[in-house]
Design a protein around this motif. Structure first.
Motif, PDB file in Angstrom:
ATOM      1  N   SER A   1      -7.765 101.827 -25.672  1.00  0.00           N
ATOM      2  CA  SER A   1      -8.946 101.101 -25.227  1.00  0.00           C
ATOM      3  C   SER A   1      -9.186 101.350 -23.746  1.00  0.00           C
ATOM      4  O   SER A   1     -10.292 101.651 -23.311  1.00  0.00           O
ATOM      5  N   ALA A   2      -8.118 101.245 -22.979  1.00  0.00           N
ATOM      6  CA  ALA A   2      -8.250 101.374 -21.527  1.00  0.00           C
ATOM      7  C   ALA A   2      -8.604 102.800 -21.122  1.00  0.00           C
ATOM      8  O   ALA A   2      -9.491 103.032 -20.306  1.00  0.00           O
ATOM      9  N   VAL A   3      -7.901 103.758 -21.702  1.00  0.00           N
ATOM     10  CA  VAL A   3      -8.119 105.154 -21.318  1.00  0.00           C
ATOM     11  C   VAL A   3      -9.343 105.695 -22.034  1.00  0.00           C
ATOM     12  O   VAL A   3      -9.390 105.723 -23.260  1.00  0.00           O
TER      13      VAL A   3
ATOM     14  N   LEU B   1     -13.685 107.299 -21.162  1.00  0.00           N
ATOM     15  CA  LEU B   1     -14.616 107.955 -20.254  1.00  0.00           C
ATOM     16  C   LEU B   1     -14.467 107.410 -18.846  1.00  0.00           C
ATOM     17  O   LEU B   1     -14.700 108.103 -17.870  1.00  0.00           O
ATOM     18  N   GLY B   2     -14.069 106.148 -18.755  1.00  0.00           N
ATOM     19  CA  GLY B   2     -13.868 105.537 -17.448  1.00  0.00           C
ATOM     20  C   GLY B   2     -12.849 106.300 -16.622  1.00  0.00           C
ATOM     21  O   GLY B   2     -13.011 106.466 -15.414  1.00  0.00           O
ATOM     22  N   ASN B   3     -11.799 106.761 -17.251  1.00  0.00           N
ATOM     23  CA  ASN B   3     -10.731 107.434 -16.514  1.00  0.00           C
ATOM     24  C   ASN B   3     -11.090 108.850 -16.125  1.00  0.00           C
ATOM     25  O   ASN B   3     -10.588 109.365 -15.139  1.00  0.00           O
TER      26      ASN B   3
ATOM     27  N   TYR C   1     -24.531 102.105 -24.658  1.00  0.00           N
ATOM     28  CA  TYR C   1     -24.676 103.367 -23.909  1.00  0.00           C
ATOM     29  C   TYR C   1     -23.417 104.216 -23.950  1.00  0.00           C
ATOM     30  O   TYR C   1     -23.472 105.439 -23.843  1.00  0.00           O
ATOM     31  N   TYR C   2     -22.267 103.555 -24.118  1.00  0.00           N
ATOM     32  CA  TYR C   2     -21.005 104.300 -24.232  1.00  0.00           C
ATOM     33  C   TYR C   2     -21.072 105.263 -25.428  1.00  0.00           C
ATOM     34  O   TYR C   2     -20.583 106.382 -25.364  1.00  0.00           O
ATOM     35  N   GLY C   3     -21.711 104.792 -26.486  1.00  0.00           N
ATOM     36  CA  GLY C   3     -21.867 105.628 -27.677  1.00  0.00           C
ATOM     37  C   GLY C   3     -22.717 106.860 -27.405  1.00  0.00           C
ATOM     38  O   GLY C   3     -22.494 107.925 -27.995  1.00  0.00           O
TER      39      GLY C   3
ATOM     40  N   PHE D   1     -12.011  97.063 -13.418  1.00  0.00           N
ATOM     41  CA  PHE D   1     -12.281  96.267 -14.623  1.00  0.00           C
ATOM     42  C   PHE D   1     -12.664  97.139 -15.801  1.00  0.00           C
ATOM     43  O   PHE D   1     -12.175  96.975 -16.910  1.00  0.00           O
ATOM     44  N   PHE D   2     -13.584  98.058 -15.524  1.00  0.00           N
ATOM     45  CA  PHE D   2     -14.068  98.899 -16.611  1.00  0.00           C
ATOM     46  C   PHE D   2     -12.928  99.730 -17.179  1.00  0.00           C
ATOM     47  O   PHE D   2     -12.737  99.815 -18.387  1.00  0.00           O
ATOM     48  N   SER D   3     -12.159 100.330 -16.285  1.00  0.00           N
ATOM     49  CA  SER D   3     -11.109 101.233 -16.733  1.00  0.00           C
ATOM     50  C   SER D   3     -10.018 100.508 -17.511  1.00  0.00           C
ATOM     51  O   SER D   3      -9.477 101.044 -18.479  1.00  0.00           O
ATOM     52  N   LEU D   4      -9.706  99.280 -17.115  1.00  0.00           N
ATOM     53  CA  LEU D   4      -8.660  98.530 -17.823  1.00  0.00           C
ATOM     54  C   LEU D   4      -9.207  97.783 -19.038  1.00  0.00           C
ATOM     55  O   LEU D   4      -8.478  97.039 -19.695  1.00  0.00           O
ATOM     56  N   SER D   5     -10.471  97.950 -19.324  1.00  0.00           N
ATOM     57  CA  SER D   5     -11.119  97.240 -20.445  1.00  0.00           C
ATOM     58  C   SER D   5     -11.058  95.728 -20.283  1.00  0.00           C
ATOM     59  O   SER D   5     -10.899  94.996 -21.259  1.00  0.00           O
ATOM     60  N   LEU D   6     -11.180  95.248 -19.053  1.00  0.00           N
ATOM     61  CA  LEU D   6     -11.064  93.811 -18.821  1.00  0.00           C
ATOM     62  C   LEU D   6     -12.432  93.165 -18.645  1.00  0.00           C
ATOM     63  O   LEU D   6     -13.413  93.835 -18.353  1.00  0.00           O
TER      64      LEU D   6
ATOM     65  N   ILE E   1     -13.857 102.180 -30.121  1.00  0.00           N
ATOM     66  CA  ILE E   1     -13.260 101.371 -31.189  1.00  0.00           C
ATOM     67  C   ILE E   1     -12.992  99.959 -30.698  1.00  0.00           C
ATOM     68  O   ILE E   1     -13.315  98.975 -31.368  1.00  0.00           O
ATOM     69  N   SER E   2     -12.419  99.844 -29.502  1.00  0.00           N
ATOM     70  CA  SER E   2     -12.063  98.507 -29.010  1.00  0.00           C
ATOM     71  C   SER E   2     -13.297  97.702 -28.655  1.00  0.00           C
ATOM     72  O   SER E   2     -13.330  96.485 -28.804  1.00  0.00           O
ATOM     73  N   LEU E   3     -14.320  98.386 -28.178  1.00  0.00           N
ATOM     74  CA  LEU E   3     -15.564  97.667 -27.875  1.00  0.00           C
ATOM     75  C   LEU E   3     -16.179  97.120 -29.155  1.00  0.00           C
ATOM     76  O   LEU E   3     -16.617  95.974 -29.217  1.00  0.00           O
TER      77      LEU E   3
HETATM   78  N1  TRP Z   1     -11.797 101.212 -20.589  1.00  0.00           N
HETATM   79  C1  TRP Z   1     -12.655 102.120 -21.260  1.00  0.00           C
HETATM   80  C2  TRP Z   1     -12.835 103.353 -20.397  1.00  0.00           C
HETATM   81  O1  TRP Z   1     -12.244 103.457 -19.366  1.00  0.00           O
HETATM   82  C3  TRP Z   1     -13.973 101.532 -21.649  1.00  0.00           C
HETATM   83  C4  TRP Z   1     -13.811 100.261 -22.391  1.00  0.00           C
HETATM   84  C5  TRP Z   1     -13.298 100.081 -23.601  1.00  0.00           C
HETATM   85  C6  TRP Z   1     -14.100  98.993 -21.934  1.00  0.00           C
HETATM   86  N2  TRP Z   1     -13.271  98.772 -23.934  1.00  0.00           N
HETATM   87  C7  TRP Z   1     -13.738  98.087 -22.926  1.00  0.00           C
HETATM   88  C8  TRP Z   1     -14.622  98.562 -20.757  1.00  0.00           C
HETATM   89  C9  TRP Z   1     -13.909  96.754 -22.734  1.00  0.00           C
HETATM   90  C10 TRP Z   1     -14.790  97.211 -20.575  1.00  0.00           C
HETATM   91  C11 TRP Z   1     -14.414  96.305 -21.542  1.00  0.00           C
HETATM   92  O2  TRP Z   1     -13.570 104.231 -20.735  1.00  0.00           O
END
Ligand code: TRP
Length: 444
Positions: free
Chosen positions: A22-24, A26-28, A103-105, A220-225, A321-323
């Motif tokens: 989830s965390a890793v 497009l953000g990373n 938009y992530y999609g 925040f975005f990268s850690l999916s928080l 998937i996690s979103l």
């Molecule tokens: N963390 C993901 C990324 O770095 C994107 C992501 C997945 C996300 N689930 C999330 C961001 C929940 C915020 C909240 O690409």
């Protein structure tokens, strides 16, 4: 509520890899690289690390604690610990998941197209025009629909036999690919300029307000928080899991992948003389500069480029998937639907909203700013305040399965004072940029 037993992860590593998945994403790779370029190198990276440690770790543990304790999606979990009034915050989380995945999609679709073309056709000779043609319009919509379709099928498959199974294969493959490419990039002549650019620290940048704001949002975005994604995954954990340890494992893996992605992207781009492409620091930079670099490397470039975009697809997919799972879990909690039905209906609704981003890149850019600057940072603030001030015994709840330790008191202190103050500051200072983008879009 259904009477069925709640699904569970099959193993500790299954959960950990899914959470890292989830965390890793497009953000990373995509977002981290273009922001680092735009914000001027190591100052941004350093601030991003500071935010990961000071704010990311505490909020991550807060989400894990809430989810495992309540064994429910965000809306029901907040209601469980805070009463009906707090359910509203959970609804905001689900809305944020909806917006981000829309938009992530679309970007996920681009990565899918790039990977497929790299493998079967090769890289185009005019990457700029190529990107322009496929990034928005019908082409973009088509790849978005395929990407979302794959995401929906996996989520419909369930926690253990869908999400966990994919993460166990995909994540180790992703790690192997990016480390291999980073090592390869190191051997290229001229890569030194890339490292210098990436790791060059300028104090002036570290003190700039827009860099600070961007680094916090990126953490925040990268850690999916900030929107209950980690919370939702934790709701499928057994009670005895060690939340403090998992917080560190997930957060450091995420930072590690972003850092290694930088060690891969910048040397490649500089060694092949594509520096001016990335310095534009736009959402398309990576999709233009890297294919140029790969093309100029001949057959090896085709191989490396295919592996690179494959890793990008994998990262994007496990994040998407996690979103989607956040929306699906909330839908199951609320309407008592079966997983399959919940996944298809919510997935198609998200795809529908994403059509807008697929046809207009400015909408995509605005959705990204809105979602991160307002929803995630605001959501993180909500979680910190909730767990720090409202929840009855967060320290006791978090300590189950871990060794009780006085560090957890420090954690609560961070949630109560440090995190809220920092996030209010970030939120406030991000408003002008978001507002600017909104006005530009409406005014045109
Ligand atoms: N963390 C993901 C990324 O770095 C994107 C992501 C997945 C996300 N689930 C999330 C961001 C929940 C915020 C909240 O690409």
């Amino acid at each position: 509520m259904t009477t069925q037993a709640r699904e569970q992860w099959r193993s500790r590593w299954g959960f950990v890899l899914a959470a890292i998945g989830s965390a890793v994403g497009l953000g990373n790779m995509w977002r981290f690289s273009y922001l680092t370029a735009e914000m001027g190198g190591a100052a941004f990276v350093g601030l991003y690390l500071v935010f990961t440690l000071l704010i990311g770790l505490p909020v991550m543990l807060a989400e894990l604690t809430l989810g495992r304790g309540a064994r429910a999606g965000p809306v029901a979990a907040l209601g469980h610990y805070g009463g009906p009034a707090w359910r509203g915050l959970g609804v905001v989380f689900v809305a944020a998941g909806f917006l981000i995945l829309s938009y992530y999609g679309v970007i996920g679709g681009w990565t899918l197209r790039y990977a497929a073309e790299a493998i079967w056709i090769g890289f185009p000779t005019d990457p700029g025009d190529h990107f322009g043609a496929l990034a928005s319009g019908w082409d973009s919509l088509a790849t978005q629909v395929v990407f979302m379709g794959i995401t929906i099928v996996i989520v419909a498959g369930g926690i253990g036999s869908g999400i966990e199974r994919v993460a166990r294969i995909a994540m180790p493959a992703l790690f192997a690919i990016i480390v291999a490419i980073a090592v390869y990039a190191f051997t290229l002549e001229g890569s030194g300029a890339g490292y210098r650019y990436y790791l060059n620290f300028e104090l002036r940048n570290a003190l700039a307000l827009d860099v600070v704001v961007a680094a916090a949002g990126q953490a925040f975005f990268s850690l999916s928080l900030g929107m209950g994604a980690i919370l939702t995954f934790a709701s499928y954990l057994p009670r005895e899991s060690h939340l403090v340890r998992e917080t560190f494992v997930i957060s450091f893996s995420d930072f590690g992948v972003a850092f290694v992605a930088g060690l891969m992207v910048f040397p490649l781009i500089f060694a092949l003389g594509m520096a001016n492409e990335i310095e534009a620091g736009t959402i398309g930079a990576l999709f233009v500069a890297l294919p140029k670099a790969f093309l100029s490397m001949g057959p090896v470039g085709r191989l490396i480029g295919s592996a690179f975009f494959l890793a990008l697809v994998v990262g994007a997919l496990t994040s998407a998937i996690s979103l989607l799972e956040v929306v699906v879990a909330a839908t199951i909690d609320r309407f008592g639907w079966g997983r399959r039905r919940a996944a298809w209906i919510s997935g198609l609704a998200v795809t529908g909203l994403g059509v807008w981003s697929a046809f207009d890149l400015r909408v995509l850019d605005l959705a990204d700013s809105l979602a991160i600057n307002l929803f995630l940072v605001g959501g993180g603030l909500g979680i910190a305040v909730f767990v720090g001030w409202i929840m009855a015994d967060p320290v006791g709840e978090a300590a189950i399965g871990s060794r009780p330790s006085f560090w957890l008191e420090g954690w609560r202190f961070l949630l109560r004072f440090v995190v809220p103050v920092a996030l209010v500051f970030v939120l406030w200072n991000s408003l002008p940029e978001t507002w600017e983008k909104l006005r530009a879009l409406l005014g045109s």
